[in-house]
Each structure stands twice: as structure tokens, then as C-alpha cells.
Design a protein around this motif. Structure first.
Motif, PDB file in Angstrom:
ATOM      1  N   TYR A 164       0.838  -1.207   0.000  1.00  0.00           N
ATOM      2  CA  TYR A 164       0.000   0.000   0.000  1.00  0.00           C
ATOM      3  C   TYR A 164       0.873   1.257   0.000  1.00  0.00           C
ATOM      4  O   TYR A 164       1.824   1.362   0.781  1.00  0.00           O
ATOM      5  N   PRO A 165       0.547   2.228  -0.823  1.00  0.00           N
ATOM      6  CA  PRO A 165       1.290   3.485  -0.807  1.00  0.00           C
ATOM      7  C   PRO A 165       1.039   4.246   0.493  1.00  0.00           C
ATOM      8  O   PRO A 165       0.001   4.063   1.149  1.00  0.00           O
ATOM      9  N   LYS A 166       1.974   5.089   0.850  1.00  0.00           N
ATOM     10  CA  LYS A 166       1.878   5.786   2.126  1.00  0.00           C
ATOM     11  C   LYS A 166       0.591   6.590   2.256  1.00  0.00           C
ATOM     12  O   LYS A 166      -0.013   6.652   3.323  1.00  0.00           O
ATOM     13  N   GLU A 167       0.173   7.215   1.153  1.00  0.00           N
ATOM     14  CA  GLU A 167      -1.006   8.076   1.234  1.00  0.00           C
ATOM     15  C   GLU A 167      -2.305   7.299   1.408  1.00  0.00           C
ATOM     16  O   GLU A 167      -3.354   7.893   1.679  1.00  0.00           O
ATOM     17  N   ASP A 168      -2.249   5.978   1.273  1.00  0.00           N
ATOM     18  CA  ASP A 168      -3.473   5.173   1.401  1.00  0.00           C
ATOM     19  C   ASP A 168      -3.525   4.434   2.735  1.00  0.00           C
ATOM     20  O   ASP A 168      -4.468   3.714   2.999  1.00  0.00           O
ATOM     21  N   GLN A 169      -2.524   4.596   3.575  1.00  0.00           N
ATOM     22  CA  GLN A 169      -2.474   3.854   4.830  1.00  0.00           C
ATOM     23  C   GLN A 169      -3.353   4.515   5.896  1.00  0.00           C
ATOM     24  O   GLN A 169      -3.598   5.714   5.854  1.00  0.00           O
ATOM     25  N   TYR A 170      -3.826   3.702   6.824  1.00  0.00           N
ATOM     26  CA  TYR A 170      -4.529   4.233   7.993  1.00  0.00           C
ATOM     27  C   TYR A 170      -4.089   3.459   9.230  1.00  0.00           C
ATOM     28  O   TYR A 170      -3.704   2.292   9.143  1.00  0.00           O
ATOM     29  N   PRO A 171      -4.118   4.090  10.398  1.00  0.00           N
ATOM     30  CA  PRO A 171      -3.587   3.460  11.618  1.00  0.00           C
ATOM     31  C   PRO A 171      -4.589   2.510  12.277  1.00  0.00           C
ATOM     32  O   PRO A 171      -5.609   2.934  12.813  1.00  0.00           O
ATOM     33  N   VAL A 172      -4.300   1.242  12.256  1.00  0.00           N
ATOM     34  CA  VAL A 172      -5.170   0.244  12.876  1.00  0.00           C
ATOM     35  C   VAL A 172      -5.202   0.427  14.391  1.00  0.00           C
ATOM     36  O   VAL A 172      -6.160   0.031  15.055  1.00  0.00           O
ATOM     37  N   ARG A 173      -4.174   1.061  14.937  1.00  0.00           N
ATOM     38  CA  ARG A 173      -4.187   1.323  16.378  1.00  0.00           C
ATOM     39  C   ARG A 173      -5.396   2.180  16.761  1.00  0.00           C
ATOM     40  O   ARG A 173      -5.949   2.031  17.852  1.00  0.00           O
ATOM     41  N   SER A 174      -5.805   3.066  15.873  1.00  0.00           N
ATOM     42  CA  SER A 174      -6.992   3.878  16.158  1.00  0.00           C
ATOM     43  C   SER A 174      -8.237   3.006  16.245  1.00  0.00           C
ATOM     44  O   SER A 174      -9.124   3.239  17.076  1.00  0.00           O
ATOM     45  N   VAL A 175      -8.329   1.999  15.392  1.00  0.00           N
ATOM     46  CA  VAL A 175      -9.450   1.063  15.450  1.00  0.00           C
ATOM     47  C   VAL A 175      -9.473   0.359  16.801  1.00  0.00           C
ATOM     48  O   VAL A 175     -10.518   0.216  17.442  1.00  0.00           O
ATOM     49  N   ALA A 176      -8.293  -0.064  17.268  1.00  0.00           N
ATOM     50  CA  ALA A 176      -8.204  -0.754  18.554  1.00  0.00           C
ATOM     51  C   ALA A 176      -8.618   0.155  19.701  1.00  0.00           C
ATOM     52  O   ALA A 176      -9.348  -0.259  20.611  1.00  0.00           O
ATOM     53  N   VAL A 177      -8.177   1.396  19.669  1.00  0.00           N
ATOM     54  CA  VAL A 177      -8.535   2.349  20.726  1.00  0.00           C
ATOM     55  C   VAL A 177     -10.042   2.568  20.761  1.00  0.00           C
ATOM     56  O   VAL A 177     -10.666   2.564  21.825  1.00  0.00           O
ATOM     57  N   LEU A 178     -10.643   2.762  19.595  1.00  0.00           N
ATOM     58  CA  LEU A 178     -12.082   3.009  19.531  1.00  0.00           C
ATOM     59  C   LEU A 178     -12.874   1.785  19.989  1.00  0.00           C
ATOM     60  O   LEU A 178     -13.913   1.916  20.643  1.00  0.00           O
ATOM     61  N   CYS A 179     -12.376   0.598  19.651  1.00  0.00           N
ATOM     62  CA  CYS A 179     -13.030  -0.636  20.112  1.00  0.00           C
ATOM     63  C   CYS A 179     -13.021  -0.706  21.633  1.00  0.00           C
ATOM     64  O   CYS A 179     -14.042  -1.014  22.265  1.00  0.00           O
ATOM     65  N   PHE A 180     -11.884  -0.410  22.238  1.00  0.00           N
ATOM     66  CA  PHE A 180     -11.789  -0.507  23.695  1.00  0.00           C
ATOM     67  C   PHE A 180     -12.601   0.597  24.370  1.00  0.00           C
ATOM     68  O   PHE A 180     -13.208   0.378  25.424  1.00  0.00           O
TER      69      PHE A 180
ATOM     70  N   GLY B  11     -12.328   1.002  36.628  1.00  0.00           N
ATOM     71  CA  GLY B  11     -10.972   0.582  36.280  1.00  0.00           C
ATOM     72  C   GLY B  11     -10.810   0.383  34.786  1.00  0.00           C
ATOM     73  O   GLY B  11      -9.773   0.736  34.203  1.00  0.00           O
ATOM     74  N   THR B  12     -11.849  -0.158  34.150  1.00  0.00           N
ATOM     75  CA  THR B  12     -11.823  -0.323  32.696  1.00  0.00           C
ATOM     76  C   THR B  12     -11.756   1.029  32.009  1.00  0.00           C
ATOM     77  O   THR B  12     -11.065   1.202  30.995  1.00  0.00           O
ATOM     78  N   ALA B  13     -12.480   2.012  32.559  1.00  0.00           N
ATOM     79  CA  ALA B  13     -12.444   3.371  32.000  1.00  0.00           C
ATOM     80  C   ALA B  13     -11.041   3.968  32.096  1.00  0.00           C
ATOM     81  O   ALA B  13     -10.591   4.668  31.189  1.00  0.00           O
ATOM     82  N   ILE B  14     -10.342   3.670  33.194  1.00  0.00           N
ATOM     83  CA  ILE B  14      -8.965   4.159  33.340  1.00  0.00           C
ATOM     84  C   ILE B  14      -8.062   3.532  32.276  1.00  0.00           C
ATOM     85  O   ILE B  14      -7.222   4.203  31.670  1.00  0.00           O
ATOM     86  N   LEU B  15      -8.254   2.233  32.030  1.00  0.00           N
ATOM     87  CA  LEU B  15      -7.479   1.567  30.978  1.00  0.00           C
ATOM     88  C   LEU B  15      -7.791   2.162  29.607  1.00  0.00           C
ATOM     89  O   LEU B  15      -6.887   2.391  28.793  1.00  0.00           O
ATOM     90  N   ALA B  16      -9.079   2.426  29.355  1.00  0.00           N
ATOM     91  CA  ALA B  16      -9.457   3.041  28.087  1.00  0.00           C
ATOM     92  C   ALA B  16      -8.827   4.418  27.949  1.00  0.00           C
ATOM     93  O   ALA B  16      -8.402   4.820  26.857  1.00  0.00           O
ATOM     94  N   LEU B  17      -8.764   5.148  29.050  1.00  0.00           N
ATOM     95  CA  LEU B  17      -8.133   6.470  29.048  1.00  0.00           C
ATOM     96  C   LEU B  17      -6.653   6.369  28.703  1.00  0.00           C
ATOM     97  O   LEU B  17      -6.126   7.156  27.902  1.00  0.00           O
ATOM     98  N   ALA B  18      -5.979   5.370  29.286  1.00  0.00           N
ATOM     99  CA  ALA B  18      -4.551   5.177  28.994  1.00  0.00           C
ATOM    100  C   ALA B  18      -4.343   4.789  27.531  1.00  0.00           C
ATOM    101  O   ALA B  18      -3.457   5.310  26.849  1.00  0.00           O
ATOM    102  N   VAL B  19      -5.181   3.880  27.042  1.00  0.00           N
ATOM    103  CA  VAL B  19      -5.058   3.423  25.657  1.00  0.00           C
ATOM    104  C   VAL B  19      -5.356   4.552  24.677  1.00  0.00           C
ATOM    105  O   VAL B  19      -4.785   4.618  23.586  1.00  0.00           O
ATOM    106  N   SER B  20      -6.229   5.484  25.069  1.00  0.00           N
ATOM    107  CA  SER B  20      -6.620   6.561  24.158  1.00  0.00           C
ATOM    108  C   SER B  20      -5.474   7.476  23.786  1.00  0.00           C
ATOM    109  O   SER B  20      -5.560   8.229  22.811  1.00  0.00           O
ATOM    110  N   THR B  21      -4.381   7.421  24.548  1.00  0.00           N
ATOM    111  CA  THR B  21      -3.217   8.242  24.187  1.00  0.00           C
ATOM    112  C   THR B  21      -2.627   7.810  22.845  1.00  0.00           C
ATOM    113  O   THR B  21      -1.897   8.582  22.214  1.00  0.00           O
TER     114      THR B  21
END
Length: 550
Positions: free
Chosen positions: A301-317, A472-482
Motif C-alpha cells: 500500500y502506498p503511504k497516502e493510502d495507509q490508515y492506523p489500525v491502532r486507532s481502530v483498537a482504541v475506539l473498540c476498547f 478501572g476499565t475506563a482508566i485503561l481506556a483512558l490510557a489506551v486513548s493516548t
């Protein structure tokens, strides 16, 4: 060490109070894109009325058909069992065929299992029909893609918040209106007629919806994934991240099967068979992830077509913590009020309903705040902090509290829960246009995973520990959201596009700041979800040179 190159700061919204007021005023229009919004949230509303039409009659059905408490609980679990995987598969379908046809299909499909359920006279028929109806509960993800096709990024948070908040009210509407409809028919079969009507109305509206809306405004092309069968990702490490995200979605089915077995509704052999099927489904999906994403594994995939899967993980959590906790708390609050303050079943139900009623205003408010505060990431972070505070407050509730004060505390907490949901889905459609349906489905599925997880924990702990666990889960979500990537062009006033990456003239992406790096997946458990280089610049400060990270 991986060094992130310099990048320009994300666009900052200049919206203010006047902009917020105008957005609220515009919501009441019924022309153009607002017409599509209102027709779509009502489709979601009807799907939830059908999905939740068992709860108001649970005791009546149990008495008439001679069900045990374990059997009644099993039907409730079956009502959510297939919702989790269905959200993922429906996300694939709508990315391929468009939300108009997929939503219409779901609503028309609903009338079949709904009618079978209403006419059931045996436990096995109730279970099978309710399993099929659990698919209808996944319709939510369809409207997320539809709304994002009609509203520009600068307005998508508000629009998605209205869609989610007002549509979600279908569950409360079912609880309040269906018993009245049943009473109008009278007799022992009143509940059957009431339930049948919900399916017929949903099917009729599905046929209407098919003709009343279009997938996109005139002149806009509907962006579709390049590859089908699993979520299309754009980097090698993103493939491994997606494989990890697939595990909880299947594992929750095993938990549901275990809970049904624990209630002695199924025997050991049946449990083993179900667990084997879940394992087979997981293997099938994991193989599909790697098969579909061979280009990503080869870094094609070219650079301009990439997207960060980490964002998907953060939103899921984040949705795990917000929507997951909402479903769990709404399920346990009536009994909590009854046991703690000695309220009658009716009064306890009314007292607990304040938590769900907040959806009408809180979820749209979360989306609105995400639109006008200038940073979607910071908005979500602030709401997750409020979520944590709210659940810590609920953990202190007890018989010494006036129960009216307890209701106020629940509504305070509920605001942050549901505003957080609105903030999550203000970001979901902006991650990657052509696969936004699948990303929406995955995030939604994690909401259901959260609900099953929290309700299972609730079987073994006190209410105080239950609420603190969610905090506690909310705190973890807060940490992951960084690790969430602030989407580029989050506040653009133009409709988002996603050109075919094979188009050499250029490609617009929801994350133009993303680019490929040579990072190692073993470096960090969160950053290992993908290997794109992303813009980590604070949107309120000037861009800097490279920022080192481990």
C-alpha cells in the motif's frame, strides 16, 4: 527506537457557541441530508424496538409457557448471542452493497423470526427465533456509514450522535408502549399480537426506506473496499493487530455458551460442540484476515493510502467501556434499586430508567462536543475521565443514600457514558472511508463484548466491586486513548472521499498524516497493532521535529 518525522498539525475547528446553536437548530430540518438522517435514525429505532420486544413480556411468556428462570435467562442471552459477529459481517455487507439495501434487508428479514417468536409454544422455538432476531440488533452499524456519506467531517459527530441517541431510544419505547398495545388486544395472546405488529411495521418501513433514500448525494461515488472477506488493512503490523482484535469477538460467544451451560440449560456434550464451533469460526476468520490482507503483509500500500489500525483498537476498547457498561448497568440497575431501597418492581424499573433516558440528549451532545471543541481525541479523553468519576460515584451508593439522590448520580454517570459513545462514533467514520462500515461493526461488536464481560463479572461480585471494575476499565481506556491518532481533516466542511489507491493522480485518506515505518511488532503491545508513522503533534501547539518513541 522509532522516530516519527515532522508533520503539520491537524486542522483545528474554529466552531464556537453560535456554531453549536446553529447545529442544534438545523437538526430539526427535514430536507436534504437531514431528511436522510431522520429516516435513518428511525430505521435504527424500529430495529431496536424489534430487538427488545421480548423484555417487556419476559415474565408473561415464562408464566404462559412454563419456563424456568434459567430458560428465561437463556432466551435473553440468545437475544444478544449473534449480534456480536453479525455486526462484523453486516459491516462487510454494507461496505460492499451500500447501507440503503442492507438496512432495508435487515428490517424486512426481521418480520420472519419475529413472527415465529410471537407464535412460539416451545422453548426450542423461542431460542432459535431469538437467535435469528439477535442479528437485527446489529443494524446500528449500517446507519453509521449512511450518515457519514451525507454529512461532512465537521458535522459528522453531531449527526452520528443524533442517529445513535435517538435510534437507541427504541429499546425504551418498546418497554413503555408494547405492554399497552398488548392490553388493548387483551387476553392471553395480547403479547403475541403486540410483538407481531413490531415486525410488520419494521418490514413495511424497510420497503419504504429502500425507495426513500440513496447511499450518497448526487454526484458522489460510494467508496468500496478493494478486498472482501475481512477488514482491509494497509500495513503488515496492522494485519497482526486485526488478528488480535478478532479473538475477543469470538471468545464472547464461548462465554455466552458457558453461561447457558452454567444455568443447566445445555449439557456437557452440547457445550463442547458449541465451543468447537466457536473455535472453528475463529480459525476461519483468522485465516481470512491473512488471506485478504496479503497486499498489506507485502507492504504494497502506498503511504497516502495507509490508515492506523491502532486507532481502530482504541475506539473498540473505548466502546467496550462506554456502550458495554451501559448495557450491563441498565440490565442490573432495576434489581439494584429494588434490593437496596426495597422499592417495588415497577418503581425500581422507573427509577433505573433514568440511566437509559439520558441517551436522547447525552449521545448527541458527545458528538456535538467532538465537532466544536477542536480536537476529537481530547474530547474523548475528557469524557472517559468523567466516565471513571461517574462509576466511582456509583460505587459509593447504598441504603444510606436517599434513592432520589441515587437516581441523580446514575443520570450524572450516564451522561458521560453516552456522551462518550457519541464521541467514539464521531471518530469511527473518519478512520478510513471505504471500510468505515467494517470499522463501525467491529467497534460496535466490542460494545457487546463489554456488556457480556461486565454482566458475567456481576455474577460473582458485589455492586460496589462491579461499578469499580467498570471504573478501572475506563482508566485503561483512558490510557489506551493516548495512542489514538487524531484524524486529519476532522473538521473539513467538504464531504470525505476515499479515492482508489491505484489512481496515480492521488488519494485522499482519512489519515493523510499516516505513513509507513519499519517498526517491529514486538516493541509495544499497543503500538504493535500497526506500523504506520502517524502525526503525534498536539493540535494546539506548533508542529515540531521528530518525536522519539520506544
Amino acid at each position: 527506537m522509532t522516530t516519527y518525522p515532522a508533520a503539520s498539525a491537524p486542522e483545528v475547528s474554529t466552531a464556537g457557541p453560535e456554531s453549536a446553536a446553529s447545529r442544534i437548530k438545523n437538526i430539526w430540518q427535514f430536507t436534504g441530508k437531514y431528511r436522510v438522517l431522520h429516516l435513518t435514525w428511525f430505521a435504527f429505532f424500529l430495529s431496536f424496538v424489534v430487538w427488545f420486544n421480548f423484555a417487556p413480556f419476559a415474565n408473561t411468556i415464562s408464566e404462559q409457557l412454563g419456563l424456568t428462570d434459567a430458560q428465561k435467562g437463556t432466551i435473553g442471552l440468545c437475544n444478544v448471542a449473534l449480534t456480536v459477529p453479525a455486526r462484523v459481517f453486516i459491516g462487510m455487507a454494507l461496505d460492499r452493497w451500500g447501507p440503503r439495501r442492507v438496512y432495508a434487508t435487515i428490517l424486512v428479514f426481521a418480520v420472519v423470526p419475529n413472527t415465529i417468536f410471537a407464535l412460539s409454544s416451545s422453548f426450542s422455538t423461542l431460542v432459535l427465533s431469538r437467535l435469528a432476531l439477535s442479528i437485527v440488533g446489529a443494524g446500528f452499524v449500517v446507519g453509521i456509514r449512511m450518515v457519514s456519506e451525507w454529512f461532512p467531517p465537521s458535522e459528522v459527530g453531531t449527526a452520528e450522535g443524533v442517529y445513535g441517541g435517538w435510534g437507541n431510544f427504541g429499546s425504551a419505547a418498546a418497554a413503555f408502549t408494547l405492554p399497552t398495545v398488548a392490553a388493548l388486544f387483551g387476553g392471553d395472546d395480547g403479547w403475541r399480537y403486540s410483538i407481531i405488529i413490531t415486525g410488520v411495521i419494521a418490514a413495511a418501513y424497510g420497503l419504504f426506506y429502500l425507495r426513500a433514500v440513496e447511499d450518497t448525494p448526487d454526484g458522489r461515488q460510494y467508496a468500496k473496499p478493494r478486498r472482501q472477506g475481512a477488514l482491509e488493512v494497509t500495513s503488515r503490523n496492522g494485519v497482526f493487530g486485526l488478528a488480535l482484535l478478532t479473538i475477543p469477538i469470538n471468545a464472547v460467544l464461548a462465554v455466552i455458551a458457558w453461561r447457558i451451560w452454567r444455568a443447566e440449560v445445555i449439557n456437557d456434550v452440547t457445550l463442547v460442540v458449541v465451543l468447537g464451533l466457536v473455535a472453528a469460526m475463529l480459525i476461519f476468520q483468522e485465516l481470512a484476515v491473512f488471506r485478504v490482507n496479503k497486499p498489506a503483509l507485502a507492504n504494497e500500500y502506498p503511504k497516502e493510502d495507509q490508515y492506523p489500525v491502532r486507532s481502530v483498537a482504541v475506539l473498540c476498547f473505548a466502546y467496550f467501556a462506554t456502550f458495554g457498561s451501559e448495557l450491563a448497568v441498565v440490565s442490573m440497575l432495576p434489581s439494584f434499586f429494588a434490593d437496596t431501597w426495597g422499592l417495588s418492581t415497577t418503581v425500581a424499573g422507573i427509577a433505573a430508567s433514568g440511566f437509559a433516558f439520558m441517551n436522547l440528549a447525552a449521545r448527541p451532545t458527545g458528538g456535538l462536543l467532538s465537532d466544536v471543541l477542536g480536537s476529537r481525541k481530547r474530547t474523548l479523553t475528557a469524557l472517559l475521565i468523567g466516565l471513571c468519576v461517574g462509576y466511582v460515584l456509583l460505587s459509593t451508593m447504598g441504603a444510606a443514600w436517599p434513592w432520589a439522590l441515587a437516581i441523580a448520580a446514575c443520570m450524572f454517570c450516564s451522561f458521560f457514558v453516552q456522551a462518550g459513545e457519541g464521541a467514539v462514533y464521531a471518530i469511527v467514520p473518519l478512520v478510513k472511508k471505504r471500510v468505515s462500515g467494517q470499522i463501525s461493526g467491529m467497534a460496535g461488536a466490542f460494545g457487546n463484548v463489554g456488556a457480556v464481560t461486565f454482566l458475567t463479572i456481576n455474577l460473582f461480585v458485589s455492586p460496589r466491586v462491579f461499578f469499580l471494575t467498570i471504573a478501572g476499565t475506563a482508566i485503561l481506556a483512558l490510557a489506551v486513548s493516548t495512542f489514538l491518532v487524531e484524524p486529519a481533516n476532522s473538521f473539513s466542511k467538504e464531504l470525505a472521499t476515499d479515492k482508489d489507491p491505484d489512481d496515480k493522480s492521488g488519494s485522499e485518506s482519512a489519515h493523510e498524516s499516516a505513513s509507513e515505518s519499519d517498526g517491529d511488532i514486538g516493541q509495544d503491545p499497543v503500538l504493535a497493532l500497526d506500523d504506520e508513522v502517524v502525526d503525534v503533534t498536539d493540535p494546539y501547539e506548533p508542529a515540531t521535529t521528530g518525536v522519539p518513541t520506544a
